[in-house]
Design a protein around this motif. Sequence first.
Motif: not given
Length: 504
Positions: A336-337, A467-469, A500-503
């Motif tokens: 989960g987030p 998951r992070d990017f 890359y940007s924050r997902r």
Amino acid sequence: MEFWFIFLTLCICFVLKLFLNLILDKKYNKREHKLKLPLPPGPFTFPIIGNFFWLRKSFLDLEPILRELHAKYGPVVSLHIGSQRAIFIKTHALAHQALIKNGAIFASRPPLLLIHRFDINSMGFGPVWRLLRRNLTTEMLHPSRLKSYAHARKWVLQVLINKLKVESQSGNAVLVTNHIRYANFSLLVFMCFGKKLDEKEVREIEAIQTTILRNTSRFNVLVFLPWLGRIFFRKLWNELLEILRKQENLLIPLIKARNSKLEEDFADSYVDTLLDLKLPDDGRKLSEAELVSLCSEFLIAGTDSTSTALQWILANLVKHQHIQSKLATEIDGVVGPGEEINEEDLQKMPYLKAVVLEGLRRHPPMHFLLPHAVTEDTTLNGYLIPKNSTTVNVTVAEISRDPHTWEDPMEFRPERFLSSIVEGEEVIDITGKKEIKMMPFGAGRRICPALGLALLHMEYFLANLVRDFEWKARDGDDIDLSEKIHLSVVMKNPLHALIYSRRR
């Protein structure tokens, strides 16, 4: 004057090689007559210069040459490289026959390269090799021991994520390669010495290890008739000694700290396991030089291949955005987030495993296994494989891209692995025990002992990075997935510049 001196030295070496080849060929001919078997076929060997004209385009770019030879002579061919006959195996069936069915015979190595000195990968098959390999697999690579380093993986991952965040916020393209390699190397340094070193110390060790790796081919001339090399290539010999001296100055203090129990508050380390060993021949403990060599092997072998494979996988995710999206969806469905990705969570991500396996199949970090040597005269595919002055090489990349085994082998398609992962079918066995379809870690008795560690690190870092990017190519850039292989250096990767940007 120096040019003529070197030229004269090379002429002497060539003449000596000629006599050596004549002696060996005569010896081989006697064996052929006795066993009524030919040696593996290959191009005409010129006196003195061997197969120079076959290798004149680029000695390091051997694969196109081998494709021509295999097309002409069959799945087993031979070339004269240096003073040895090098035999190359192309098909998965013959690789399985050699490395699995006749594993004990094909389990040795050619004579050690000077720069390796004393390590598991290069050591000949015997009691010392068995002791060192058993120590590595049971004391460092056992699943319970790998689990104990979970906190170190979390620490290194956070360092990597923080570095990527800082650079990505600038909006500029980022060279990802160095960050991934540094994170992997930092983790291996901790596992080797049981201590978190600061970035300056890690960078110093990384620099000297990289220097050794990249200069191995230059120092190979010192292996051929070493007594001549030390005299006529004194400058090169002194350069090698200086590199090894710097390496010892960096690593020996870390080893001594473990030996004197100055670091008792830190985790168990690879060095700790080595300090307790006694060699089977005379019962002595390992010398400082031998400890340095084994630690060097641990750091290089555990860093370069894993980092290279991970970078190839990320490059393919950038190239194929739909695969990246599917992988991100799977990860979000398991974690989960804001939740941390635990190593237990990785077992619930079959598509993640499929992506990693497809990356290893499509882009194996090394296109050739480390050369094998036979412990006795033997046969393969109707040819004599003699014991002395012969190396046996397996073309890993050709096997993993065989169109008779893989549908559309040049396509990056993780789905081809899903049925075996989800349904538990033994369709793909990367250890090659039953059948070899791909062998990124080798096969048989010389299979990479760190197979489990490498897969764990690739899955763990990849899951967190996806998951992070969100990984994208810089505007106007295309991801180059072509490959240039170097025999003595781990393949360079194509992951040059990404943003890359924050997902969300």
